[in-house]
Scaffold this motif. Structure first.
Motif, PDB file in Angstrom:
ATOM      1  N   ILE A 519       0.871  -1.178   0.000  1.00  0.00           N
ATOM      2  CA  ILE A 519       0.000   0.000   0.000  1.00  0.00           C
ATOM      3  C   ILE A 519       0.905   1.225   0.000  1.00  0.00           C
ATOM      4  CG2 ILE A 519      -1.606   1.357   1.387  1.00  0.00           C
ATOM      5  CD1 ILE A 519      -2.890  -1.199   2.285  1.00  0.00           C
ATOM      6  N   GLU A 520       0.714   2.094  -0.969  1.00  0.00           N
ATOM      7  CA  GLU A 520       1.625   3.228  -1.083  1.00  0.00           C
ATOM      8  C   GLU A 520       0.948   4.365  -1.837  1.00  0.00           C
ATOM      9  OE1 GLU A 520       4.189   5.643  -0.369  1.00  0.00           O
ATOM     10  OE2 GLU A 520       4.850   3.656   0.288  1.00  0.00           O
ATOM     11  N   HIS A 521       1.210   5.605  -1.384  1.00  0.00           N
ATOM     12  CA  HIS A 521       0.686   6.783  -2.076  1.00  0.00           C
ATOM     13  C   HIS A 521       1.648   7.277  -3.156  1.00  0.00           C
ATOM     14  CE1 HIS A 521      -3.071   7.745  -0.072  1.00  0.00           C
ATOM     15  NE2 HIS A 521      -2.509   7.499   1.095  1.00  0.00           N
ATOM     16  N   ASP A 522       2.928   6.995  -2.999  1.00  0.00           N
ATOM     17  CA  ASP A 522       3.920   7.450  -3.977  1.00  0.00           C
ATOM     18  C   ASP A 522       3.832   6.548  -5.212  1.00  0.00           C
ATOM     19  OD1 ASP A 522       6.131   8.081  -5.485  1.00  0.00           O
ATOM     20  OD2 ASP A 522       7.465   8.308  -3.772  1.00  0.00           O
ATOM     21  N   LEU A 523       3.213   7.046  -6.263  1.00  0.00           N
ATOM     22  CA  LEU A 523       3.001   6.232  -7.453  1.00  0.00           C
ATOM     23  C   LEU A 523       4.279   5.982  -8.230  1.00  0.00           C
ATOM     24  CD1 LEU A 523      -0.443   7.526  -8.715  1.00  0.00           C
ATOM     25  CD2 LEU A 523       0.103   5.507  -7.364  1.00  0.00           C
ATOM     26  N   ASP A 524       5.308   6.814  -8.037  1.00  0.00           N
ATOM     27  CA  ASP A 524       6.603   6.503  -8.646  1.00  0.00           C
ATOM     28  C   ASP A 524       7.152   5.212  -8.048  1.00  0.00           C
ATOM     29  OD1 ASP A 524       6.607   8.704 -10.278  1.00  0.00           O
ATOM     30  OD2 ASP A 524       7.649   9.988  -8.832  1.00  0.00           O
TER      31      ASP A 524
END
Length: 567
Positions: A519-524
């Protein structure tokens, strides 16, 4: 070098016994008697250091456990039971340990002031009961018989010092082992403890049992010192004062427990010499305790922090710039974690609605979505922290049910968005606690180097937040689970380090044999790691499939709204 380090506690123990022998010979009889009192207090403070300092629970009935030990020794002496004083002393400690487990049961549900009220109420009740019942042998004047070799005060003081040293060694090795790490972990985060596969219930009860056993031994020694046990030695107000002294000195540290014992005996003695009533000692301890609680620290921890700053001026940080080395990639296999129809409702609010996901063997699945989409709720439900969740979760084709600790032991591990890493441990001790298996120094060192984490001997209190998050990831990977759920593991890292972390994370399935749900907000970071992505929106699966298709989906772009430029 490691063998030399392991021998240091025993060298210190022998030195302490030698010092005790020297004091018994060099001091006059009165100070020898005071020394015995300090030894008794030191063992009791060691116990308080376990339950209060290490496990983080409030116990205001430590001298009640001492009364149990004293009662047992007095009763066995009156009955002329076989074994003699030393056997009775051990039995008194064990009896107190059993009582400690019973007292610890409320701690499974109570915390803070509520637990304090329960334990203080027990101490007060025991105080009243002892005044009415009296200890065995008191009415008949039957004094407790010391061993023949320790019948006089000087030799009995030597015996007491040996008992104290043995108790210190026991606490030292317990704190360095799995029990001690569990105490530190449960004090900092019960959720983090359960996620490591450790029972919170067992951790709390073992802390109370060890603390009470030490309290019982101290009570038995006191009975041998005085000859008869009296209720005045085990009052509730004394238990309260002892707790305050433990907080102020930092009795979870062995040397500070001994120092606190010196204060316990020394302060009233100084007041006596100055012509001040000794009861004012409780006031002194109270003032020192209030200052310690208000400052949020204790003397022992403060001294160690100052010492560490002098030896290392800057907190330990990550070194993700170093190359991690390439690992031959492994092709994803069939699903190892399968979730079907997972739903979670909080009242009338549906946090998750019939969510289906699957994590492939040796693969990395990314779960993304706007804030409030239900991503963390998904991890909580899968890992067992939401028992009201509906649906099916399978790990390796078998149903995954039960408590979070049971699921962790079955091969499902997780991390948290919030910091759940106990600062009282070193990096190496925390990794061993999370791994739940024997680790070699090379295994620990290689895993830490792979993620650029600080060395194993580094105290976690001196590690920044971002590094602690990655130390948590390393520990769970060393546990060799089937699947690891990572809830925003890069939080706290500078953005330039996210890509470097992504390179490490992409190699996890091949290097550690662990599948990952990220789960991560940083799409890079998501782009660099995940081949497949599932998008949640308002608790429902909005899109799921290969990365390029999902990130190009107009519905996904619409859900992100202001975040579309990131896509």
């Amino acid at each position: 070098m490691r063998l030399a380090e392991r021998g240091i506690p025993f060298v210190v123990a022998l030195a302490a016994i030698a010092v005790g022998y020297g004091l018994s010979v060099g001091l006059d009889g009165y100070f020898v008697y005071l020394g015995m009192s300090a030894v008794v207090a030191g063992i009791s403070l060691l116990g308080l250091g376990v339950v209060t300092g290490s496990a983080g629970m409030i116990s205001l009935c430590q001298l009640t456990f001492g009364a149990v030990g004293a009662w047992t020794v007095s009763a066995l002496n009156e009955a002329q039971a076989p074994g003699g004083f030393l056997t009775w002393l051990v039995l008194g400690g064990l009896a107190a340990g059993v009582v400690g487990v019973l007292v610890g049961l409320p701690a499974l549900r109570l915390r803070g002031i509520n637990l304090a009220v329960v334990t203080l109420g027990l101490a007060a009740a025991a105080d009243l009961a002892l005044v009415q019942l009296q200890f065995p042998g008191v009415s008949g004047g039957i004094s407790v018989e010391r061993p023949d070799a320790f019948s006089d005060d000087r030799s009995y003081f030597q015996l007491a010092v040996v008992v104290l040293v043995l108790c210190c060694l026991a606490v030292y090795f317990l704190r360095r082992g799995r029990w001690g790490s569990a105490w530190q972990a449960v004090a900092f985060s019960e959720r983090g403890t359960a996620a490591a596969g450790t029972s919170v219930r067992t951790s709390k009860l073992t802390a109370f049992a060890v603390s009470a056993t030490l309290g019982g031994i101290s009570g038995g020694l006191l009975t041998g010192q005085v000859g008869l046990a009296f209720p005045a030695s085990f009052t509730a107000i004394q238990s309260l004062a002892l707790y305050v002294l433990a907080i102020m000195s930092g009795a979870h540290l062995i040397d500070m427990a001994v120092f606190g014992a010196v204060l316990w005996v020394g302060v009233p003695e100084l007041l006596k010499r100055w012509g001040i009533p000794q009861d004012w000692g409780f006031v002194v301890f109270g003032v020192l305790g209030v200052q310690a609680l208000a400052g949020g620290g204790n003397l022992g921890t403060t001294v160690r922090q100052v010492w560490y700053r002098r030896s290392k001026k800057e907190p330990a940080k990550l070194d993700l710039a170093a190359g991690a080395g390439d690992v031959e990639p492994v092709s994803p296999g069939p699903p190892v974690l399968t979730v079907r129809g997972l739903s979670v409702n909080f009242g009338h609010v549906a946090a998750l609605s019939s969510v289906d996901i699957s994590v492939p063997e040796h693969g990395v699945l990314g779960v993304i979505g706007p804030n409030g989409a239900g991503k963390s709720t998904l991890v909580d439900a899968i890992s067992g922290f939401l028992p009201n969740a509906e649906g099916e979760v399978e790990l390796g084709g078998s149903p995954l049910t039960g408590s979070p600790s049971n699921r962790a032991r079955a091969g499902l591990r997780r991390t948290f968005q919030q910091d759940r890493v106990p600062p009282g441990l070193t990096v190496g001790a925390y990794l061993k606690f999370l791994a739940r298996r024997r680790l070699t120094a090379d295994e620990i060192g290689d895993a830490l180097d792979f993620f650029g984490c600080p060395a194993a001997r580094t105290p976690l209190s001196q590690v920044d937040v971002g590094a602690r998050r990655l130390v948590e990831v390393v520990g769970h990977l060393l546990a060799e689970p089937r699947v690891l759920l990572l809830d925003e593991p890069a939080a706290g890292l500078p953005h330039e380090e996210h890509v470097a972390f992504g390179e490490r994370l992409r190699q996890v399935p091949a290097r550690f044999g662990v599948s990952v749900l990220l789960i991560e907000h940083d799409l890079d970071l998501v782009r660099s790691v995940c081949d497949t992505i599932t998008v949640l929106d308002f608790g429902r699966v909005l899109a799921s499939g290969p990365q390029a298709e999902v990130l190009a989906d107009p519905a996904v772009l619409k859900a992100y709204m202001g975040e579309t430029e990131m896509l």
